[in-house]
Design a protein around this motif. Structure first.
Motif, PDB file in Angstrom:
ATOM      1  N   GLY A  97       0.843  -1.196   0.000  1.00 58.11           N
ATOM      2  CA  GLY A  97       0.000   0.000   0.000  1.00 58.11           C
ATOM      3  C   GLY A  97       0.872   1.237   0.000  1.00 58.11           C
ATOM      4  N   ILE A  98       1.606   1.438  -1.097  1.00 60.69           N
ATOM      5  CA  ILE A  98       2.490   2.602  -1.234  1.00 60.69           C
ATOM      6  C   ILE A  98       1.996   3.379  -2.447  1.00 60.69           C
ATOM      7  CG2 ILE A  98       4.875   3.400  -1.545  1.00 60.69           C
ATOM      8  CD1 ILE A  98       5.821   0.685  -0.406  1.00 60.69           C
ATOM      9  N   ALA A  99       1.409   4.526  -2.183  1.00 56.51           N
ATOM     10  CA  ALA A  99       0.777   5.295  -3.264  1.00 56.51           C
ATOM     11  C   ALA A  99       1.785   5.696  -4.339  1.00 56.51           C
ATOM     12  CB  ALA A  99       0.110   6.541  -2.685  1.00 56.51           C
ATOM     13  N   CYS A 145      11.690   1.565   5.900  1.00 57.05           N
ATOM     14  CA  CYS A 145      12.165   0.268   5.397  1.00 57.05           C
ATOM     15  C   CYS A 145      12.208  -0.792   6.495  1.00 57.05           C
ATOM     16  CB  CYS A 145      13.523   0.429   4.727  1.00 57.05           C
ATOM     17  SG  CYS A 145      13.391   1.432   3.244  1.00 57.05           S
ATOM     18  N   THR A 146      12.483  -0.381   7.725  1.00 56.84           N
ATOM     19  CA  THR A 146      12.479  -1.343   8.828  1.00 56.84           C
ATOM     20  C   THR A 146      11.066  -1.871   9.027  1.00 56.84           C
ATOM     21  OG1 THR A 146      14.225  -0.073   9.870  1.00 56.84           O
ATOM     22  CG2 THR A 146      13.085  -1.644  11.276  1.00 56.84           C
ATOM     23  N   VAL A 147      10.097  -0.947   9.121  1.00 57.43           N
ATOM     24  CA  VAL A 147       8.698  -1.345   9.324  1.00 57.43           C
ATOM     25  C   VAL A 147       8.226  -2.194   8.145  1.00 57.43           C
ATOM     26  CG1 VAL A 147       6.330  -0.445   9.455  1.00 57.43           C
ATOM     27  CG2 VAL A 147       8.159   0.670  10.759  1.00 57.43           C
ATOM     28  N   CYS A 236      10.294   3.253  -5.234  1.00 52.99           N
ATOM     29  CA  CYS A 236       9.546   3.460  -3.990  1.00 52.99           C
ATOM     30  C   CYS A 236       9.871   4.858  -3.421  1.00 52.99           C
ATOM     31  CB  CYS A 236       9.914   2.369  -2.985  1.00 52.99           C
ATOM     32  SG  CYS A 236       9.164   2.659  -1.373  1.00 52.99           S
ATOM     33  N   PRO A 237       8.857   5.626  -3.034  1.00 55.12           N
ATOM     34  CA  PRO A 237       9.113   6.983  -2.523  1.00 55.12           C
ATOM     35  C   PRO A 237       9.877   7.006  -1.202  1.00 55.12           C
ATOM     36  CG  PRO A 237       6.790   6.388  -2.281  1.00 55.12           C
ATOM     37  CD  PRO A 237       7.428   5.314  -3.102  1.00 55.12           C
ATOM     38  N   TYR A 238       9.944   5.868  -0.499  1.00 55.73           N
ATOM     39  CA  TYR A 238      10.657   5.842   0.785  1.00 55.73           C
ATOM     40  C   TYR A 238      12.136   5.475   0.633  1.00 55.73           C
ATOM     41  CZ  TYR A 238       5.905   5.832   2.608  1.00 55.73           C
ATOM     42  OH  TYR A 238       4.591   6.153   2.873  1.00 55.73           O
ATOM     43  N   THR A 239      12.566   5.185  -0.587  1.00 60.80           N
ATOM     44  CA  THR A 239      13.955   4.729  -0.799  1.00 60.80           C
ATOM     45  C   THR A 239      14.967   5.690  -0.177  1.00 60.80           C
ATOM     46  OG1 THR A 239      13.242   3.773  -2.875  1.00 60.80           O
ATOM     47  CG2 THR A 239      15.590   3.974  -2.574  1.00 60.80           C
ATOM     48  N   TYR A 241      14.999   7.273   2.470  1.00 61.63           N
ATOM     49  CA  TYR A 241      15.207   7.142   3.919  1.00 61.63           C
ATOM     50  C   TYR A 241      16.150   5.985   4.265  1.00 61.63           C
ATOM     51  CZ  TYR A 241      11.179  10.202   4.764  1.00 61.63           C
ATOM     52  OH  TYR A 241      10.321  11.255   4.810  1.00 61.63           O
ATOM     53  N   ALA A 242      16.364   5.105   3.278  1.00 57.85           N
ATOM     54  CA  ALA A 242      17.035   3.840   3.599  1.00 57.85           C
ATOM     55  C   ALA A 242      18.552   3.971   3.698  1.00 57.85           C
ATOM     56  CB  ALA A 242      16.675   2.803   2.536  1.00 57.85           C
ATOM     57  N   LEU A 243      19.099   3.383   4.770  1.00 57.56           N
ATOM     58  CA  LEU A 243      20.560   3.281   4.904  1.00 57.56           C
ATOM     59  C   LEU A 243      21.106   2.538   3.680  1.00 57.56           C
ATOM     60  CD1 LEU A 243      23.266   3.303   6.503  1.00 57.56           C
ATOM     61  CD2 LEU A 243      22.482   1.209   7.657  1.00 57.56           C
ATOM     62  N   ARG A 244      20.274   1.593   3.189  1.00 55.30           N
ATOM     63  CA  ARG A 244      20.702   0.782   2.049  1.00 55.30           C
ATOM     64  C   ARG A 244      21.079   1.646   0.843  1.00 55.30           C
ATOM     65  NH1 ARG A 244      20.412  -4.633   0.676  1.00 55.30           N
ATOM     66  NH2 ARG A 244      19.264  -5.197   2.552  1.00 55.30           N
ATOM     67  N   SER A 245      20.371   2.777   0.644  1.00 61.62           N
ATOM     68  CA  SER A 245      20.667   3.624  -0.522  1.00 61.62           C
ATOM     69  C   SER A 245      22.101   4.147  -0.446  1.00 61.62           C
ATOM     70  CB  SER A 245      19.724   4.824  -0.571  1.00 61.62           C
ATOM     71  OG  SER A 245      18.418   4.389  -0.661  1.00 61.62           O
TER      72      SER A 245
END
Ligand code: SF4
Length: 310
Positions: A97-99, A145-147, A236-239, A241-245
């Motif tokens: 559910g990611i708009a 990303c954790t959640v 993904c719009p949250y990318t 925030y990710a440490l992975r990026s």
């Protein structure tokens, strides 16, 4: 097609004289289209065979987001089915559910499973957890990303269990694996560094397999392009925030300047695993007091997320 000066570079596989389409940085070869596809298939089978990932009679739940890695995974597993006549596939797509992001990848997933004739289930955060990711994240976007990862693992495991799966195949590639090693080190997360989800321990977990773990992201994209299955999809719009990026960008630079860096990181993790008998923090298995699922503590991570916004 690859060129130096104005000249085409030929495939390194003698006596092939076809023009090369990719240069493998490690082990440093130029390959034409058909040898590249063959090389990718060989690495895929070697990875599966080396770790005995698939056994006769397996029903494999493929974590199928519709993105590039899981698309390559489904295509390769599906193409290999004649080699394992009694193995079946079921594709599972988790709709977080990611708009502005998920709808398009779900459409891609539906298209491909229909084309291949693979059984397909879509399971949503909204139906399992009472809200989509965008809603559950309100006020805690930096933890996206954790959640997402914790809830997605639960959603996938639940759907795989309902589908009667004996294995869960995920599309983690070599880059993902190397990034995870470095992220676990940066976080000081030794249990995750040495944990091996492929073992399926404790017995109530369905073992997770990673048949693409020997292939780089670049090889996977090349495979999709060469087989006509590449599709441009939104990110993904949250990318951000990710440490992975950040880790991804850093490792890509290191791999470019020092080919083999990623494989070396993974090799280091495997050596640590081999010499570690006990996984710290891995106590006995218990059931979550709230939902009854397997948990390492009294309350599982999913219930903690759902109970504590912020
Ligand atoms: Fe989930 Fe993060 Fe991946 Fe987006 S980038 S799908 S939030 S894990």
């Amino acid at each position: 097609m690859m060129r130096t000066g104005g000249d085409e570079i030929p495939c390194s596989c003698a006596p092939c004289s076809e023009p090369a389409v990719i240069r493998l940085r490690d082990p440093g070869q130029h390959l034409c289209s058909s040898h590249c596809i063959r090389y990718i298939g060989d690495i895929f089978f070697q990875t599966i065979d080396r770790q005995r990932m698939i056994a006769p009679g397996d029903r494999i739940a493929v974590a199928f987001s519709g993105g590039k890695d899981s698309t390559a995974l489904l295509l390769l597993l599906h193409a290999a089915l004649p080699v394992w006549p009694d193995v079946t596939l079921v594709a599972i797509t988790v709709d977080e559910g990611i708009a502005g992001y998920r709808d398009e990848t779900i459409r891609a997933a539906v298209d491909l499973t229909a084309r291949l004739g693979v059984e397909h289930h879509i399971v949503s955060f909204a139906s399992l957890f009472g809200g989509d990711l965008d809603t559950l994240l309100k006020g805690r976007e930096p933890r996206a990303c954790t959640v997402c990862g914790i809830l997605r693992r639960r959603a996938l495991a639940t759907a795989a269990r309902l589908a009667g799966a004996t294995r869960i195949a995920v599309g983690h590639n070599l880059d993902d694996e190397a990034q995870s090693v470095l992220m676990n080190l940066l976080r000081g997360d030794f249990p995750h560094l040495v944990q091996d989800a492929a073992s399926g321990e404790p017995e109530c977990f369905i073992p997770r397999i990673k048949p693409l773990a020997g292939l780089s992201e670049r090889e996977i994209v090349t495979y999709l392009v060469l087989t006509g299955n590449y599709r441009e999809l939104p990110e993904c719009p949250y990318t951000g925030y990710a440490l992975r990026s950040e880790v991804r960008a850093m490792l890509a630079g290191l791999e470019f300047r020092h080919p083999g860096t990623m494989k070396n990181l993974i090799r280091s993790r495997d050596t640590i695993r081999k010499h570690t008998n006990q996984v710290p923090g891995k106590g006995g298995v218990q059931r979550c007091r709230e939902c009854g699922e397997v948990s390492s503590g009294e309350i599982c991570q999913v219930c903690r997320i759902l109970a504590r916004p912020g």
